[in-house]
Design a protein around this motif. Structure first.
Motif, PDB file in Angstrom:
ATOM      1  N   TYR A  27       7.424  -8.624  -0.868  1.00  0.00           N
ATOM      2  CA  TYR A  27       7.581  -7.239  -0.400  1.00  0.00           C
ATOM      3  C   TYR A  27       6.465  -6.354  -0.975  1.00  0.00           C
ATOM      4  O   TYR A  27       5.829  -5.581  -0.252  1.00  0.00           O
ATOM      5  N   TRP A  28       6.226  -6.476  -2.280  1.00  0.00           N
ATOM      6  CA  TRP A  28       5.235  -5.601  -2.907  1.00  0.00           C
ATOM      7  C   TRP A  28       3.810  -6.004  -2.552  1.00  0.00           C
ATOM      8  O   TRP A  28       2.914  -5.162  -2.530  1.00  0.00           O
ATOM      9  N   GLU A  29       3.593  -7.252  -2.246  1.00  0.00           N
ATOM     10  CA  GLU A  29       2.274  -7.660  -1.739  1.00  0.00           C
ATOM     11  C   GLU A  29       2.002  -6.988  -0.394  1.00  0.00           C
ATOM     12  O   GLU A  29       0.914  -6.479  -0.141  1.00  0.00           O
ATOM     13  N   ASP A  30       3.011  -6.985   0.465  1.00  0.00           N
ATOM     14  CA  ASP A  30       2.858  -6.317   1.760  1.00  0.00           C
ATOM     15  C   ASP A  30       2.669  -4.811   1.560  1.00  0.00           C
ATOM     16  O   ASP A  30       1.857  -4.175   2.251  1.00  0.00           O
ATOM     17  N   PHE A  31       3.399  -4.245   0.592  1.00  0.00           N
ATOM     18  CA  PHE A  31       3.268  -2.818   0.304  1.00  0.00           C
ATOM     19  C   PHE A  31       1.849  -2.501  -0.168  1.00  0.00           C
ATOM     20  O   PHE A  31       1.268  -1.486   0.225  1.00  0.00           O
ATOM     21  N   ALA A  32       1.273  -3.350  -1.016  1.00  0.00           N
ATOM     22  CA  ALA A  32      -0.083  -3.126  -1.516  1.00  0.00           C
ATOM     23  C   ALA A  32      -1.097  -3.144  -0.381  1.00  0.00           C
ATOM     24  O   ALA A  32      -2.055  -2.355  -0.362  1.00  0.00           O
ATOM     25  N   ARG A  37      -0.613   3.848   4.092  1.00  0.00           N
ATOM     26  CA  ARG A  37       0.368   4.358   5.050  1.00  0.00           C
ATOM     27  C   ARG A  37       1.407   5.236   4.368  1.00  0.00           C
ATOM     28  O   ARG A  37       1.904   6.203   4.955  1.00  0.00           O
ATOM     29  N   TRP A  38       1.775   4.860   3.122  1.00  0.00           N
ATOM     30  CA  TRP A  38       2.844   5.573   2.420  1.00  0.00           C
ATOM     31  C   TRP A  38       2.320   6.522   1.340  1.00  0.00           C
ATOM     32  O   TRP A  38       3.109   7.195   0.677  1.00  0.00           O
ATOM     33  N   SER A  88       3.074  -8.167  -8.814  1.00  0.00           N
ATOM     34  CA  SER A  88       2.344  -8.230  -7.544  1.00  0.00           C
ATOM     35  C   SER A  88       0.845  -8.291  -7.798  1.00  0.00           C
ATOM     36  O   SER A  88       0.261  -7.323  -8.309  1.00  0.00           O
ATOM     37  N   PRO A  89       0.184  -9.389  -7.469  1.00  0.00           N
ATOM     38  CA  PRO A  89      -1.278  -9.460  -7.642  1.00  0.00           C
ATOM     39  C   PRO A  89      -1.997  -8.346  -6.898  1.00  0.00           C
ATOM     40  O   PRO A  89      -2.999  -7.810  -7.383  1.00  0.00           O
ATOM     41  N   GLY A  90      -1.486  -7.997  -5.700  1.00  0.00           N
ATOM     42  CA  GLY A  90      -2.126  -6.935  -4.931  1.00  0.00           C
ATOM     43  C   GLY A  90      -2.076  -5.600  -5.640  1.00  0.00           C
ATOM     44  O   GLY A  90      -3.079  -4.872  -5.684  1.00  0.00           O
TER      45      GLY A  90
END
Length: 485
Positions: A27-32, A37-38, A88-90
């Motif tokens: 989830y947090w990788e996608d968020f990064a 957007r956010w 999260s690596p991102g």
């Protein structure tokens, strides 16, 4: 762990911690990847959080942030050493890119061990998203020393349904299922991991940038009833459960103005404490022979650890600062020369500090009955009112704001003094300079009840109406420098 091992763990423990962590990391990788957007919708909320944390964290501290995300909050706190941990690596990559002077590591905060201690540990919007909050608090304890402060905020349960609605219409990113812990839930988990809550507050009533409305809502309305029940996030400050400290030399500061008749009694009655006791007299331009009386007692008591100074300015606050500046002890005490608080009570203050019951021990005259003429009626009413007012303003219970007997360590006093410019030179009494500083810089304040006595010599230096007006000024100052910030 490798994906194959991850799959094996998920198969043997479906719905367990490994699967939970795997899904959250994705989830947090996608968020990064979609952070921009956010960034706008989240911007004001994150900025306001940074203001709240920055208010209680002095610059130049050693800070560890668990669940640091992009590192914006850690950077805003201006640490001398800042370490951020995120799984999260991102997000870690974004943080390293934005703040190369800070250290960011990829890791699971449930099993972190840096073999290092920090002055502040920050968990912002983290506990709602953890698999095991107690385990992470235990990790925080492992990275704490005796004076570390754990600072955290978490979403209020009252906002669970509004949050879901905002996610449905796309105002905020959709989060995985949260813990939605109450303040009492968090307090109990902290207790289980040997932390003690110092204070808590509801924060942020209006989470989007709206000129005038956001300021009124988040600086003022959320601090008062009934709006405080509607705050979006709960802010909590905790400290490690204290252990007894080694004995230290105690410096007893005695501001003395027109108190000549009390001086021999002070020498006779102040007990030896800790690793030794020194008396620091600061004489305040008396109309009687107070200065000569102190000189006489020092001269005739061979081996007595006592010093005498002439006050250069006016007011008890000035005298206390002179005494603190010339004290050599590790613990600083104030004793009023009128002896309305018995010197025999001072060992209780010492033990309350030494055993860690509080960092700042404040005498409270309003618990036990007083002698008939110890305090005039209107003074008593005013003291009770100001006790209630300052308890609300400081976020900790202060039964008696004007009892002269106050105790704190030299280290904590020096921190207050170094940051005194925030409040300015405002306090002729000296009590509020210390109380406000103790609250601002995260000391645990502990009231210690004393039996208040009548004067046996001289007259009070308190002027009821003029000093009452000054106390109202203290309330207004605390409103805008401590409460509505």
């Amino acid at each position: 762990m490798p994906e194959t091992a991850q799959s094996i763990v998920e198969a043997t423990d479906p719905g367990g911690q490994a699967e939970f962590t795997h899904r959250r990391r994705n989830y947090w990788e996608d968020f990064a990847r979609n952070f921009r957007r956010w960034e706008g919708p989240r911007g004001y909320y994150q900025k306001r959080l940074a203001e709240i944390f920055r208010f209680v964290v002095p610059p130049g501290m050693r800070i560890l942030e668990l669940g640091c995300g992009r590192g914006d909050l850690l950077a805003a706190l201006r640490p001398s050493r800042g370490v951020g941990i995120d799984f999260s690596p991102g997000m870690v990559g974004l943080a390293r890119e934005r703040y190369p002077d800070l250290e960011f590591m990829e890791g699971d905060v449930h099993s972190l061990d840096l073999n290092e201690e920090f002055d502040f540990i920050v968990c912002s919007d983290l506990v709602n998203l953890l698999w095991d909050v107690q385990q992470v608090f235990a990790v925080a304890a492992r990275h704490s020393h005796s004076s570390t402060r754990l600072l955290l905020n978490s979403h209020s349960r009252l906002w669970e349904i509004p949050r879901r609605f905002a996610e449905m219409i796309g105002l905020v990113p959709s989060l995985p299922a949260q813990n939605w812990l109450t303040v009492d839930d968090i307090r109990h988990l902290l207790t289980l991991t040997d932390f003690e809550v110092i204070r808590s507050s509801a924060e942020i009533l209006w989470p989007v940038r709206t000129p005038i409305v956001d300021r009124i809502s988040n600086r003022y309305m959320v601090k008062v009833w009934p709006f405080r029940w509607l705050g979006i996030t709960n802010f909590i400050m905790a400290r490690p459960v204290p252990t007894p400290k080694p004995d230290v030399v105690v410096s007893v500061i005695v501001p003395a103005r027109n108190e000549a008749g009390n001086i021999p009694n002070i020498f006779d009655r102040v007990p030896e404490m800790g690793a030794g006791t020194e008396l620091i007299f600061v004489e305040g331009n008396s109309k009687d022979d107070t200065y000569a009386a102190i000189e006489k007692e020092i001269a005739r008591r061979h081996g007595c650890q006592a010093k005498l100074f002439k006050q250069p300015g006016k007011g008890k606050g000035d005298a206390v600062r002179v005494g603190f500046a010339n004290a050599t002890g590790g613990l600083l005490m104030i004793l009023d020369a009128d002896l309305t608080v018995p010197p025999e009570d001072l060992p209780r203050f010492y033990e309350a500090w030494r055993t860690g019951k509080g960092d700042f021990i404040n005498g409270a005259r309003l618990v036990y009955p007083m002698q008939d003429r110890a305090m005039r009626f209107f003074n008593l009413v005013a003291n009770k009112f100001f006790g209630l007012a300052f308890s609300w303003l400081l976020g900790q219970t202060i039964k008696d704001s004007l009892c002269g007997t106050k105790v704190l360590s030299r280290r904590d006093y020096e921190m207050i003094a170094a940051n005194r410019s925030y409040f300015g030179d405002f306090d002729p009494f000296g009590d509020f300079d210390l109380l406000f500083g103790a609250a601002k810089y995260n000391l645990k304040i502990m009231d210690l009840p004393v039996r208040y006595r009548e004067r046996v010599y001289g007259e009070t230096n308190i002027q009821r109406w003029r000093h009452g007006a000054l106390l109202l000024r203290m309330v207004v100052l605390a409103l805008f420098r401590l409460k509505f910030v």
